[in-house]
Scaffold this active site. Structure first.
Site, PDB file in Angstrom:
ATOM      1  N   ASP A  86      -2.286   1.266   7.501  1.00 17.75           N
ATOM      2  CA  ASP A  86      -1.619   1.042   6.214  1.00 17.75           C
ATOM      3  C   ASP A  86      -1.101  -0.397   6.146  1.00 17.75           C
ATOM      4  OD1 ASP A  86      -1.124   4.095   5.134  1.00 17.75           O
ATOM      5  OD2 ASP A  86      -0.987   3.943   7.310  1.00 17.75           O
ATOM      6  N   ASP A  96       0.879  -1.170   0.000  1.00 15.80           N
ATOM      7  CA  ASP A  96       0.000   0.000   0.000  1.00 15.80           C
ATOM      8  C   ASP A  96       0.916   1.218   0.000  1.00 15.80           C
ATOM      9  OD1 ASP A  96      -2.121   1.766   0.199  1.00 15.80           O
ATOM     10  OD2 ASP A  96      -2.332   1.531   2.367  1.00 15.80           O
ATOM     11  N   GLU A 150      -2.011  -1.686  -4.296  1.00 17.56           N
ATOM     12  CA  GLU A 150      -3.274  -0.973  -4.392  1.00 17.56           C
ATOM     13  C   GLU A 150      -3.107   0.081  -5.482  1.00 17.56           C
ATOM     14  OE1 GLU A 150      -6.124  -0.388  -1.053  1.00 17.56           O
ATOM     15  OE2 GLU A 150      -5.370   1.664  -1.241  1.00 17.56           O
TER      16      GLU A 150
END
EC number: 3.1.21.10
Length: 181
Positions: A144, A11, A71
């Site tokens: 996160d 991420d 992502e």
């Protein structure tokens, strides 16, 4: 048929970058590690990008993932933030590609949908589902880490056949002969 596979989920961010590593041994999925890389302590944006590259390479060297899942960017109102986030994602992708590891991207809604069943789930809901899935005792301070873990799990749930849609440096050069010099 692959007996086991290691997936690195990322991420990317410019202040905090999450990562999650899972080992898939059908029918079992084991959590190898997840956490965050703090980047806000580095002064310049360029130095942060360098640290992202170095840390992704070190995660790859440590865990030897078969595939990397990231992502994908989402659209925001702040163009400068979007540009910085895109750079962070690009550097993370370049690190994986430099090691010839196939990468896949997933939209945030797709990740949430595959992990919770709800594409509009909150970060906290995603974290709770992952805590149950992997028997994680404590909610991490920074979500996160669980976001990145969710990306890895989403990749697995999507049958994660990145090899079929391989994005290696070699395939990029073949597909874009004028861009890679």
């Amino acid at each position: 048929m692959v007996k086991e596979k290691i997936i690195l989920g990322l991420d990317p961010g410019t202040n905090v970058m999450g990562y999650g590593v899972i080992l898939v041994r059908k029918p079992k999925i084991d959590l190898l590690q997840f956490g965050v890389i703090h980047l806000s302590k580095y002064a310049g944006h360029e130095l942060r990008l360098k640290k992202i590259f170095e840390r992704v390479i070190s995660l790859i060297d440590e865990f030897g993932p078969d595939e990397v899942a990231l992502e994908a960017p989402f659209f925001g109102k702040n163009v400068q933030s979007m540009l910085k986030l895109g750079r962070a994602q690009g550097v993370a992708m370049a690190a994986a590609l430099s090691r010839e590891i196939p990468i896949m991207e997933y939209a945030p809604k797709k990740v949430k949908q595959s992990v919770t069943g709800n594409g509009n789930a909150s970060k906290e809901q995603v974290a709770k589902m992952l805590m149950m899935q992997f028997a994680i005792k404590e909610v991490p301070k920074l979500l996160d880490a669980t976001d990145a873990l969710a990306v890895a799990l989403c990749h697995h749930f999507q049958k994660g056949d990145a090899k079929a849609k391989s994005k290696t440096w070699e395939s990029f050069v073949k597909e874009n002969p004028g861009r890679a010099k």
